[in-house]
Scaffold this active site. Structure first.
Site, mmCIF file in Angstrom:
data_model
loop_
_atom_site.group_PDB
_atom_site.id
_atom_site.type_symbol
_atom_site.label_atom_id
_atom_site.label_comp_id
_atom_site.label_asym_id
_atom_site.label_seq_id
_atom_site.Cartn_x
_atom_site.Cartn_y
_atom_site.Cartn_z
ATOM 1 N N HIS A 78 0.841 -1.189 0.000
ATOM 2 C CA HIS A 78 0.000 0.000 0.000
ATOM 3 C C HIS A 78 0.879 1.242 0.000
ATOM 4 O O HIS A 78 1.974 1.241 0.558
ATOM 5 C CB HIS A 78 -0.927 -0.019 1.212
ATOM 6 C CG HIS A 78 -1.824 -1.215 1.236
ATOM 7 N ND1 HIS A 78 -2.444 -1.664 2.371
ATOM 8 C CD2 HIS A 78 -2.203 -2.083 0.244
ATOM 9 C CE1 HIS A 78 -3.166 -2.739 2.091
ATOM 10 N NE2 HIS A 78 -3.029 -3.012 0.805
ATOM 11 N N TYR A 83 -2.633 0.383 14.314
ATOM 12 C CA TYR A 83 -1.923 1.447 13.610
ATOM 13 C C TYR A 83 -2.665 2.767 13.703
ATOM 14 O O TYR A 83 -3.880 2.837 13.603
ATOM 15 C CB TYR A 83 -1.578 1.066 12.178
ATOM 16 C CG TYR A 83 -2.706 0.718 11.241
ATOM 17 C CD1 TYR A 83 -3.107 1.604 10.246
ATOM 18 C CD2 TYR A 83 -3.348 -0.514 11.316
ATOM 19 C CE1 TYR A 83 -4.107 1.281 9.358
ATOM 20 C CE2 TYR A 83 -4.347 -0.846 10.428
ATOM 21 C CZ TYR A 83 -4.736 0.058 9.451
ATOM 22 O OH TYR A 83 -5.735 -0.266 8.574
#
Length: 197
Positions: free
Chosen positions: A74, A140
């Site tokens: 990503h 995260y």
């Protein structure tokens, strides 16, 4: 949250590794994942935030993955990620795409295995992915709320990038389990061409 001087530093500008302290007893454990006063100030350059703004974390997420799941690669232009492994082990692949986008050289790949309580800071321009080596929980924090417009990526197995993903024991064919999105990502060259169009 501490920077661990025994860990080799990252070769990628802006990437930092460390570990959090676990305070455990017979009842269980406590871990402080993040504290604003202990975290270095974030800059617009590493977060992709507009100049003159004050970058900060705005969203926290928890990703749970079965052994053999690969998420990535990503790429964000407006988001810094701070990953903390809550449980399990992850093979983390970081690909510095900034030289490619700037036309100044090839992508630079760095891999590390992270275990519970270990963390990594990933600035904007560094593509990232992880392979769950065992059941994994990854927390995260990010500096941009999800809206889909900055969710870019390229093929996890792009031969031009050559991330050295490990062979898996957790899947019958040794290949990772992928989402439809990650299975259909373009090559890095195609992604960069689309960014320049």
């Amino acid at each position: 949250m501490t920077f661990d001087p025994s860990r080799p530093p990252s070769a990628l500008p802006g990437v930092r590794y460390g570990a959090i302290a676990r305070h455990a007893d017979s009842r269980g454990a406590f871990r402080e994942l993040w504290r604003a006063s202990a975290f270095p100030a974030l800059t617009p350059d590493e977060t992709g935030a507009p100049a003159g703004s004050e970058p900060r974390f705005v969203q926290a997420n928890l990703s749970s993955s079965a052994a053999g799941v690969l998420r990535g690669l990503h790429y964000h232009r407006r988001q810094l990620d701070f990953w903390v492994v809550g449980s399990g082990r992850a093979f983390v692949a970081l690909v510095d795409v900034r030289p490619v986008v700037a036309g100044a050289g090839p992508a630079v790949v760095e891999t590390r295995e992270l275990a519970a309580d270990e963390w990594v800071v990933i600035p904007t321009g560094v593509a990232h992915g992880f392979l769950a080596l065992e059941p994994l929980e990854l927390v995260y924090l990010v500096t941009n709320e999800f809206d889909g417009s900055d969710e870019l990526g390229f093929a996890w197995d792009d031969p031009a990038v050559a991330v050295p993903w490990p062979v898996l024991q957790a899947t019958p064919d040794g290949r990772p389990i992928l989402s439809d999105r990650d299975r259909s990502n373009p090559s890095l060259a195609e992604l960069v061409a689309s960014l320049r169009a």
